[in-house]
Scaffold this active site. Structure first.
Site: not given
Ligand SMILES: Cc1cc2nc3c(=O)[nH]c(=O)nc-3n(C[C@H](O)[C@H](O)[C@H](O)COP(=O)(O)OP(=O)(O)OC[C@H]3O[C@@H](n4cnc5c(N)ncnc54)[C@H](O)[C@@H]3O)c2cc1C
Length: 382
Positions: A131, A133, A165, A249, A369
């Site tokens: 928990g 994101s 997930s 992790e 990143e």
């Molecule tokens: C298959 C899968 C399973 C997952 N399971 C879980 C789960 O069980 N629990 C959970 O909590 N989360 C889960 N996630 C979420 C995952 O941790 C997030 O998708 C990830 O951390 C990216 O966050 P976001 O999707 O909000 O993208 P954003 O944070 O919005 O990022 C978008 C883009 O911007 C880039 N970016 C953002 N900030 C910066 C920065 N400061 N500098 C450079 N680049 C930057 C990122 O690298 C990315 O390319 C899962 C994701 C996937 C794909």
């Protein structure tokens, strides 16, 4: 510039003994459970498989005996995890609980949480989600807005998590929530709690992924009550808790073996007489795997020593998941085929499934990143 090391880690005899045992177990269990090697290994959810693996003593071997484990070093778990992934065992149900939630509770949970939850994790009948994101707070975890306020001997939580997930089939998740002011660093005022997903006040809603599967969820907290003894670590310690959890992790064999079944299938497809390019690429991927394996084993041994090798874990995940992304691309280049879920042959089907899943490999658990920013910080470069 600062430096960090990956000290060489030799797998102890008990890890190799566990490897032989789990191999024998998996061969027999395939007949009992009737499963075919799964292409998605650690995201294939099969509660019955986890129960059998737990009964056979292959889950949470690192927990103390009092909590259902064997007090074994992390490298024993490392060998078992490698074998489960290589065999394509459907080990996704217990994966998160064993990999990170259980170790967090063991290190930082209350006596009640340890007694009630850890033996069930080791038995393979207690599953966890993550928990972290939230909408608007993925990479920038410090921006979480789900809030807990004191209420008697516990806390009331309101807010939402996303991309969780398996929340629809797990028993618990560990949630990072805001309990106080963020402070100048933005890392203050955060706390982790163990959330019982069967309790009133928490609901889940499915999100379907690119491949059409339901693994993700949104999770909503509506005046959800969590007792204080389900806190992980101290009030306000959430940032250091979540950082330590991510070290568990990020660096295991699941960060470079997610598509191992595709690689095996590619090698089978090519057969015993590869051409020059096929041989070179298979050699290159095998060499990558060997290096990643050494780095990952090194992180496991550092965790064993009670360290929190955050930078090294970020590096393993960055390089390891980059490798995982490269495998289907290399396969497409050296062995042309028309991939499809119903295409003839294991290779074409594996390729189709992996192509759909591969984009997520470098996102889940933190994007490249973000990991590279952490590595730069660890090196003193930013
Ligand atoms: C298959 C899968 C399973 C997952 N399971 C879980 C789960 O069980 N629990 C959970 O909590 N989360 C889960 N996630 C979420 C995952 O941790 C997030 O998708 C990830 O951390 C990216 O966050 P976001 O999707 O909000 O993208 P954003 O944070 O919005 O990022 C978008 C883009 O911007 C880039 N970016 C953002 N900030 C910066 C920065 N400061 N500098 C450079 N680049 C930057 C990122 O690298 C990315 O390319 C899962 C994701 C996937 C794909």
């Amino acid at each position: 510039m600062q430096t960090f090391r990956f000290a060489g880690a030799r797998l102890p005899a008990e890890a190799e003994a566990a490897r032989a045992d789990v191999r024998a177990f998996l061969a027999k269990d395939r007949e009992i459970g009737g499963w075919e090697p799964h292409r998605t290994t650690w995201t294939s959810f099969d509660a019955a498989f986890s129960a059998r693996a737990g009964a056979a003593g292959f889950i949470a071997t690192g927990f103390p005996e009092a909590y259902g484990g064997k007090g074994a070093p992390m490298l024993v778990r490392f060998a078992i995890a490698e074998e489960m992934l290589a065999a394509g065992a459907p080990c996704g149900a217990h994966w998160v609980a064993e990999r990170q939630s259980g170790p967090q509770i063991l290190r930082h949970g209350s006596a009640r949480a340890k007694a009630e939850i850890l033996p069930r994790i080791a038995a393979g009948d207690c599953f966890f989600g993550i928990g972290m994101s939230e909408p608007g707070s993925g990479s920038d975890l410090a921006a979480v807005r789900t809030r807990a306020v004191r209420d008697g001997d516990g806390w009331r939580i309101n807010g939402a998590k996303i991309w969780t997930s398996n929340a629809h089939r797990a028993h618990y998740l560990i949630a990072l929530v805001r309990t106080g002011d963020a402070g100048a660093s933005r890392h203050a005022g955060l706390t982790q709690f163990v959330i019982d997903l069967s309790a009133p006040g928490v609901t889940t809603r499915p999100i379907h992924d690119l491949a059409g599967n339901h693994e993700f969820n949104e999770v909503f907290f509506d005046d959800f009550f969590v007792p204080d003894d389900m806190r992980v670590g101290g009030e306000g310690d959430g940032w250091s808790m979540v950082t330590a959890e991510l070290a568990f992790e990020r660096a295991g064999p699941d960060r470079y073996l997610s598509d191992i079944r595709l690689l095996v299938s590619l090698i089978d497809e090519i057969g015993a007489e590869p051409d020059r390019m096929e041989a070179a690429e298979i050699g290159r991927m095998t060499a990558h795997l060997a290096a990643l394996r050494r780095m990952s084993a090194s992180v496991s041994s550092m965790l064993d020593e009670g360290a929190s090798p955050v930078t090294q874990a970020a590096l393993v995940k960055d390089v390891g998941t980059g490798f995982e992304r490269m495998v289907p691309e290399t396969a497409r280049r050296i062995r042309r085929t028309e991939p499809g879920p119903d295409a003839p042959g294991d290779y074409a089907q594996s390729l189709a499934e992996t192509v759909l899943r591969a984009p997520s490999f470098t996102l889940r658990g933190g994007t490249q990143e973000i990991l590279r920013g952490m590595i730069a910080r660890g090196l003193g470069l930013r």
